[in-house]
Design an enzyme around this catalytic site. Sequence first.
Site, short mmCIF file in Angstrom:
data_model
loop_
_atom_site.label_atom_id
_atom_site.label_comp_id
_atom_site.label_asym_id
_atom_site.label_seq_id
_atom_site.Cartn_x
_atom_site.Cartn_y
_atom_site.Cartn_z
N MET B 108 36.94 56.65 27.47
CA MET B 108 36.57 55.50 26.64
C MET B 108 35.42 54.68 27.23
O MET B 108 34.58 54.16 26.49
CB MET B 108 37.79 54.58 26.42
CG MET B 108 38.79 55.12 25.41
SD MET B 108 38.02 55.69 23.85
CE MET B 108 37.35 54.16 23.21
N ILE B 109 35.38 54.53 28.55
CA ILE B 109 34.27 53.77 29.14
C ILE B 109 32.96 54.49 28.83
O ILE B 109 31.98 53.89 28.38
CB ILE B 109 34.46 53.61 30.67
CG1 ILE B 109 35.69 52.75 30.96
CG2 ILE B 109 33.22 53.00 31.31
CD1 ILE B 109 36.10 52.73 32.42
N ASN B 198 42.45 61.12 43.91
CA ASN B 198 41.07 60.89 43.48
C ASN B 198 40.08 61.12 44.61
O ASN B 198 38.94 61.52 44.37
CB ASN B 198 40.92 59.49 42.88
CG ASN B 198 41.40 59.48 41.44
OD1 ASN B 198 41.21 60.45 40.73
ND2 ASN B 198 42.02 58.39 41.02
N ASP B 252 34.02 42.42 37.88
CA ASP B 252 34.66 41.30 38.56
C ASP B 252 33.70 40.11 38.64
O ASP B 252 34.07 38.97 38.40
CB ASP B 252 35.09 41.72 39.97
CG ASP B 252 35.93 42.99 39.95
OD1 ASP B 252 37.01 42.97 39.34
OD2 ASP B 252 35.49 44.01 40.51
N HIS B 280 37.43 46.42 45.44
CA HIS B 280 37.79 46.24 44.03
C HIS B 280 39.31 46.41 43.93
O HIS B 280 39.83 47.46 43.60
CB HIS B 280 37.08 47.29 43.17
CG HIS B 280 37.47 47.18 41.74
ND1 HIS B 280 37.10 46.14 40.93
CD2 HIS B 280 38.23 47.99 40.96
CE1 HIS B 280 37.61 46.31 39.73
NE2 HIS B 280 38.31 47.41 39.72
#
Lengths: 440, 440
Positions: B108-109, B198, B252, B280
């Site tokens: 989606m991003i 990841n 942010d 983050h």
Amino acid sequence: MALADISPFHTRAQTLPSNLASKFANPLHAYKNCRCSVLPPPRRPLGILCSVAPNQVQAPVVPAAPAGAENKRECFGVFCTTYDLKKDEKTKSWKSLINIAVSGAAGMISNHLLFKLASGEVFGPDQPITLKLLGSERSFQALEGVAMELEDSLYPLLREVSIGIDPYKVFQDAEWALLIGAKPRGPGMERAGLLDINGQIFAEQGKALNAVASRNVKVMVVGNPCNTNALICLKNAPNIPAKNFHALTRLDENRAKCQLALKAGVFYDQVSNMTIWGNHSTTQVPDFLNAKINGIPVKEVITDTKWLQEEFTERVQKRGGVLIQKWGRSSAASTAVSIVDAMRSLITPTPPGDWFSSGVYTNGNPYGIVEDIVFSMPCRSEGNGDYELVKEVNFDDYLWKRIKKTEAELLAEKRCVAHLTGEGNAFCDLPEDTMLPGEQ
Amino acid sequence: MALADISPFHTRAQTLPSNLASKFANPLHAYKNCRCSVLPPPRRPLGILCSVAPNQVQAPVVPAAPAGAENKRECFGVFCTTYDLKKDEKTKSWKSLINIAVSGAAGMISNHLLFKLASGEVFGPDQPITLKLLGSERSFQALEGVAMELEDSLYPLLREVSIGIDPYKVFQDAEWALLIGAKPRGPGMERAGLLDINGQIFAEQGKALNAVASRNVKVMVVGNPCNTNALICLKNAPNIPAKNFHALTRLDENRAKCQLALKAGVFYDQVSNMTIWGNHSTTQVPDFLNAKINGIPVKEVITDTKWLQEEFTERVQKRGGVLIQKWGRSSAASTAVSIVDAMRSLITPTPPGDWFSSGVYTNGNPYGIVEDIVFSMPCRSEGNGDYELVKEVNFDDYLWKRIKKTEAELLAEKRCVAHLTGEGNAFCDLPEDTMLPGEQ
């Protein structure tokens, strides 16, 4: 024109004359005395709906806006802060703020479109904007989420955001109204049923635009069935020029250009003069007679007439369905791109010799297409928000026959919604389901 | 940095040296001799994973690209047609084509970001681009859908699109690599588990970048946990300057600016010099000591110290969670906007006196932050793709204490992934779950 967010019709007694309000208060009431004519279906049973009995059909009514609506702005979050826009206009050479209203604002198409509008992609880097977001009671929280994401995006040109569920408030002073919200088709619902349900939404939104929007508001109807929704909308907004209403057929045009480019083995920027004629449905006519590739008529570049006549249109129309299969979601991103294209086509001069397609009101058209419907035709603009129909187009029997078919469909759709346009009895004889694959 | 699409690690035997390939062929194999140290959890049990036994830890390996990969471009549809770009460069004064690789391209991003890139929003109206989309086997059809929507959008600047699942092909000659794809956290998985899963993806992608990307590729890591993923990535790409790797903390920063604007009752364009320090995660430090409102230190404008110290950071961090509650989906649109912002900050000169935040490699930093980690810090750019750290920042005890806390977390994350950075035994002692709400 593609899967759109639900933005239900809110029957608000205070916005309707009392004689109508009582009749609309319970939507089931209207069916009781229904005497709409229904022809025997040629293929399959039709789910014909009719929400207003003939004796209730009236000329469009312009309800007064609720008291105080003109002053009340439902600003959101950081957009409620004051700022010195006059200073920005001066120091940054910005234009004056313009108001853009968007319905179905919590839906996926809007989720792409709103950020494009805010970034300056449509109106340019010197045009500050206001976004006025219309949703439904059900989607109100999602609407807040959208407004929060707009806050977090820090777009300098986005100076005001308001959210609401009352079109009489949200459309206040709108200079553009992008009507994306529509109810999706429920299981088993035919196009006729969709016409009636969404027709009511667009009748109400037309009335609201008529009552509170800018007198020269440009209206882009995306929610399906978009041509007839646009017709209903303009009929309910008699104080706004009918020429200002558009039904979006730009995604079809873009897809048609891409398919011709693919077949010809050229990049898509070489395809021009692409017209989509008629309805945004499977009767639409992507016109390969007048389109050009590198300035040469398509038929001289693509000599495979069988492909042009039998495959081309199908490829354009099946694109949405293929996309859903591949990607699992409807084509929200490219639909939003095509809305941007459609808007930019009205505010930037059309390149010499080229044109673009838009579903517009047929009165005064030079082609002999029947008047008083919304029909996609080739347009040119000087970039002032207005357009003119292109005169230099060719017709042959093949093209004209198909144009007559989509015209016939739009006339049938018009008869289906006569109760919503103030033109007498609704009479629904749509012969088949012509929704485009991948759309609802 | 936000909910990202799955773009699994594809262990391709042919891209790894044979001694490693056999060990990686069955990912479960690696657990057999696992001797990673695990400290007793202070709060709750940790799901520590360790995929490489200590005796398998090696310095980063640069596998050779598969034979012929440098020539094979997996072009898509209309983008396979030839075109005379040189002519466009001449007649339209266009710059030379640049290659942008995007992982997680079916997510989606990316669905927001790719269209922004193609529209010219990032690189301007005179910069043609190539998009190289990396997905997974599972998402390959969706990737085709995305490419089809890009076709239908007719962006003139988008000259080539290719799709693939092998980073060694997709990253070929990439000048920008936007690494958005990451596995979302499974049920019950802790940050440590996510780091390992990841981390493997980003180790592989680092190797691929090192092997086939432009020697000066700019890498923006968005997939979580993005700071440590960026560290893993740069450690596996020793031939690319470490300075070229960024972990996205711009969303942010944007959210922090918006919250300060809301509190001060000013429009967000009045807030400047906003630093996000560190990771983050929930240990990140939005810096209200150095930030300014209308050029005046925030603390002189917002005198409510309690709000600054106790509410401000929480508001910034909870934003993603609130958005999911409201809108039902993660903040893909504003994340994509922040990636655009982060890229533009590197290719346009930073306004005088201002700066932006990015998670960058700490070696040579002037603040005394420990070296050899990826830490969000204040940067300035001359617009050439590079940046310098800002020297003129103030620290007080309160700010420094919080910086040390987020630094300690990043050091702990680094120990967790030592097996992926070629630095010995993985040793995982993350004390708590510091994922930001609304992210996975």
